[in-house]
Design a protein around this motif. Structure first.
Motif, PDB file in Angstrom:
ATOM      1  N   LEU A 179      -4.026  -2.398  -1.181  1.00  0.00           N
ATOM      2  CA  LEU A 179      -2.956  -2.771  -2.104  1.00  0.00           C
ATOM      3  C   LEU A 179      -2.316  -1.592  -2.844  1.00  0.00           C
ATOM      4  N   PRO A 180      -3.079  -0.623  -3.382  1.00  0.00           N
ATOM      5  CA  PRO A 180      -2.440   0.490  -4.104  1.00  0.00           C
ATOM      6  C   PRO A 180      -1.418   1.259  -3.282  1.00  0.00           C
ATOM      7  N   LEU A 181      -1.600   1.309  -1.959  1.00  0.00           N
ATOM      8  CA  LEU A 181      -0.639   2.021  -1.111  1.00  0.00           C
ATOM      9  C   LEU A 181       0.727   1.338  -1.134  1.00  0.00           C
ATOM     10  N   PHE A 182       0.726   0.019  -1.305  1.00  0.00           N
ATOM     11  CA  PHE A 182       1.985  -0.721  -1.354  1.00  0.00           C
ATOM     12  C   PHE A 182       2.656  -0.611  -2.725  1.00  0.00           C
ATOM     13  N   LEU A 183       1.863  -0.314  -3.740  1.00  0.00           N
ATOM     14  CA  LEU A 183       2.400  -0.207  -5.094  1.00  0.00           C
ATOM     15  C   LEU A 183       2.899   1.198  -5.413  1.00  0.00           C
ATOM     16  N   ASN A 184       2.586   2.153  -4.546  1.00  0.00           N
ATOM     17  CA  ASN A 184       3.021   3.534  -4.741  1.00  0.00           C
ATOM     18  C   ASN A 184       4.230   3.794  -3.849  1.00  0.00           C
ATOM     19  N   ALA A 185       5.382   3.969  -4.456  1.00  0.00           N
ATOM     20  CA  ALA A 185       6.636   4.110  -3.696  1.00  0.00           C
ATOM     21  C   ALA A 185       6.677   5.372  -2.854  1.00  0.00           C
ATOM     22  N   THR A 186       5.788   6.338  -3.096  1.00  0.00           N
ATOM     23  CA  THR A 186       5.829   7.601  -2.351  1.00  0.00           C
ATOM     24  C   THR A 186       5.042   7.538  -1.047  1.00  0.00           C
ATOM     25  N   THR A 187       4.321   6.441  -0.817  1.00  0.00           N
ATOM     26  CA  THR A 187       3.571   6.314   0.434  1.00  0.00           C
ATOM     27  C   THR A 187       4.411   5.559   1.460  1.00  0.00           C
ATOM     28  N   THR A 188       3.994   5.647   2.718  1.00  0.00           N
ATOM     29  CA  THR A 188       4.695   4.937   3.788  1.00  0.00           C
ATOM     30  C   THR A 188       4.695   3.438   3.533  1.00  0.00           C
ATOM     31  N   HIS A 189       3.542   2.893   3.130  1.00  0.00           N
ATOM     32  CA  HIS A 189       3.433   1.453   2.879  1.00  0.00           C
ATOM     33  C   HIS A 189       4.338   1.017   1.732  1.00  0.00           C
ATOM     34  N   GLY A 190       4.503   1.882   0.735  1.00  0.00           N
ATOM     35  CA  GLY A 190       5.278   1.531  -0.436  1.00  0.00           C
ATOM     36  C   GLY A 190       6.756   1.320  -0.167  1.00  0.00           C
ATOM     37  N   GLY A 191       7.246   1.867   0.947  1.00  0.00           N
ATOM     38  CA  GLY A 191       8.653   1.725   1.273  1.00  0.00           C
ATOM     39  C   GLY A 191       8.967   0.545   2.169  1.00  0.00           C
ATOM     40  N   TRP A 192       7.949  -0.247   2.511  1.00  0.00           N
ATOM     41  CA  TRP A 192       8.170  -1.362   3.420  1.00  0.00           C
ATOM     42  C   TRP A 192       8.724  -2.588   2.690  1.00  0.00           C
ATOM     43  N   PRO A 193       9.645  -3.318   3.314  1.00  0.00           N
ATOM     44  CA  PRO A 193      10.090  -4.603   2.747  1.00  0.00           C
ATOM     45  C   PRO A 193       8.982  -5.635   2.915  1.00  0.00           C
ATOM     46  N   LEU A 194       9.112  -6.775   2.250  1.00  0.00           N
ATOM     47  CA  LEU A 194       8.080  -7.809   2.264  1.00  0.00           C
ATOM     48  C   LEU A 194       7.764  -8.278   3.681  1.00  0.00           C
ATOM     49  N   SER A 195       8.799  -8.449   4.511  1.00  0.00           N
ATOM     50  CA  SER A 195       8.576  -8.929   5.877  1.00  0.00           C
ATOM     51  C   SER A 195       7.676  -7.976   6.656  1.00  0.00           C
ATOM     52  N   GLN A 196       7.875  -6.684   6.455  1.00  0.00           N
ATOM     53  CA  GLN A 196       7.071  -5.688   7.147  1.00  0.00           C
ATOM     54  C   GLN A 196       5.640  -5.662   6.608  1.00  0.00           C
ATOM     55  N   GLN A 197       5.497  -5.891   5.315  1.00  0.00           N
ATOM     56  CA  GLN A 197       4.171  -5.929   4.719  1.00  0.00           C
ATOM     57  C   GLN A 197       3.361  -7.118   5.249  1.00  0.00           C
ATOM     58  N   LEU A 198       4.024  -8.279   5.360  1.00  0.00           N
ATOM     59  CA  LEU A 198       3.348  -9.467   5.883  1.00  0.00           C
ATOM     60  C   LEU A 198       2.949  -9.265   7.346  1.00  0.00           C
ATOM     61  N   LEU A 199       3.821  -8.612   8.098  1.00  0.00           N
ATOM     62  CA  LEU A 199       3.516  -8.327   9.495  1.00  0.00           C
ATOM     63  C   LEU A 199       2.316  -7.383   9.593  1.00  0.00           C
ATOM     64  N   TRP A 200       2.236  -6.433   8.674  1.00  0.00           N
ATOM     65  CA  TRP A 200       1.104  -5.505   8.636  1.00  0.00           C
ATOM     66  C   TRP A 200      -0.203  -6.270   8.399  1.00  0.00           C
ATOM     67  N   VAL A 201      -0.175  -7.279   7.523  1.00  0.00           N
ATOM     68  CA  VAL A 201      -1.376  -8.074   7.261  1.00  0.00           C
ATOM     69  C   VAL A 201      -1.825  -8.787   8.545  1.00  0.00           C
ATOM     70  N   VAL A 202      -0.871  -9.311   9.294  1.00  0.00           N
ATOM     71  CA  VAL A 202      -1.201  -9.953  10.575  1.00  0.00           C
ATOM     72  C   VAL A 202      -1.860  -8.940  11.517  1.00  0.00           C
ATOM     73  N   SER A 203      -1.318  -7.724  11.542  1.00  0.00           N
ATOM     74  CA  SER A 203      -1.887  -6.675  12.389  1.00  0.00           C
ATOM     75  C   SER A 203      -3.301  -6.319  11.956  1.00  0.00           C
ATOM     76  N   ILE A 204      -3.524  -6.287  10.637  1.00  0.00           N
ATOM     77  CA  ILE A 204      -4.845  -5.969  10.108  1.00  0.00           C
ATOM     78  C   ILE A 204      -5.870  -7.024  10.544  1.00  0.00           C
ATOM     79  N   LEU A 205      -5.486  -8.285  10.463  1.00  0.00           N
ATOM     80  CA  LEU A 205      -6.402  -9.359  10.863  1.00  0.00           C
ATOM     81  C   LEU A 205      -6.693  -9.302  12.362  1.00  0.00           C
TER      82      LEU A 205
END
Length: 307
Positions: A179-205
């Motif tokens: 989660l902290p990676l998504f809250l930090n705008a300077t990381t790759t994860h932090g720049g993703w839109p919500l749709s991309q974040q949800l897709l990442w969760v699917v990939s993680i599972l």
């Protein structure tokens, strides 16, 4: 008096950890990693090697959490750590651990091109970078996590639940830990839109199912899981998408970036579904899952149902 109180508290803490192994593991894991991530965010540090190294250091939260719990529970740390040096898994499984990421890349790339994604083969990185990414990813860029998630949490869960359920529980904990990676705008994860974040969760599972398959199939080789994990992560470097088309003028094209993520995730999801279909939810592998002896702990688990 103070010394006596300290010695009294110490066994009480160890006893609590021993009775709540999973909760203790997650609390320590999250606390260590999130503290490092908070320091990185508070420093205002931008993308750099220093930031990458610090984030990698935070990735040692899972093995640190596992080590503390095993030590407090009177377990054998050498047995647990030995999983990271378990390399005698046979040529077949090493070929899979090293070669399957390449097949995943090929499938995702072909799908990306078939759906109209722009490619730029001229910007394809030097192939030798893959070996550096593989080594880096195994010991610092992701693989170090697996001694905790797969080498500790997974065997404890599989002692009571099916491999599929255990994989999904680990996957949820693993996703939340990022989660902290998504809250930090300077990381790759932090720049993703919500749709991309949800897709990442699917990939993680889906990835959690694949990592369980590798762990169980190799008799508990965390080394094989870490190498496989690093190989899959490294595939992003070699995706043939035209980087200028993905971000024209420095502004990300949301549709093309989503297409790149979708076509990268689809092979993982398909493989996960195939593994469940072929091997079944109970084991996700051609052999019985490694037991809790892999984490250096004996005796029945006393806390899973309560937590």
């Amino acid at each position: 008096m103070a010394e006596s109180a300290r010695h009294t508290r110490q066994p009480a803490v160890r006893s609590w950890i021993d009775r709540h192994r999973l909760a203790s593991f997650l609390a320590i894991t999250y606390a260590f990693t999130w503290t490092i991530q908070a320091i990185v965010a508070a420093s205002g540090m931008g993308p750099s090697w220093t930031q990458s190294i610090l984030i990698g250091f935070g990735g040692f939260g899972p093995p640190i959490g596992a080590a503390v719990v095993i030590h407090a529970s009177g377990g054998d740390l050498r047995t647990w750590i030995g999983q990271f040096f378990h390399w005698r898994i046979g040529a077949r499984w090493w070929a899979i651990a090293l070669g399957l990421p390449l097949a995943i890349l090929a499938a995702g790339s072909l799908l990306f091109v078939a759906l109209g994604g722009p490619v730029d083969l001229g910007s394809f990185p030097f192939v030798g970078i893959y070996f550096f990414a593989l080594a880096w990813g195994t010991i610092w860029g992701g693989g170090q996590e697996d001694l905790g998630w797969r080498g500790f949490m997974l065997p404890l869960l599989q002692d009571r639940y099916s491999a599929l359920v255990s994989s999904l529980v680990v996957g949820v904990a693993w996703a939340g830990w990022h989660l902290p990676l998504f809250l930090n705008a300077t990381t790759t994860h932090g720049g993703w839109p919500l749709s991309q974040q949800l897709l990442w969760v699917v990939s993680i599972l889906a990835g959690s199912i694949l990592w369980t398959w590798m762990y169980n199939s190799t008799g508990g080789s965390v080394l094989a899981v870490a190498v496989f994990h690093a190989g899959v992560n490294a595939m992003g470097i070699f995706h043939p998408a035209d980087t200028e088309a993905l971000a024209p003028g420095g502004v990300p094209d949301q549709w093309l970036n989503l297409l790149a993520e979708v076509t990268g995730a689809v092979p993982l999801v398909v493989l996960a579904v195939l593994i469940v279909a072929v091997y079944g939810a109970a084991t996700l592998s051609p052999r019985d899952p490694p037991g809790r002896e892999m984490v250096g702990l004996d005796g029945p688990e006393r806390n899973i149902e309560r937590e």
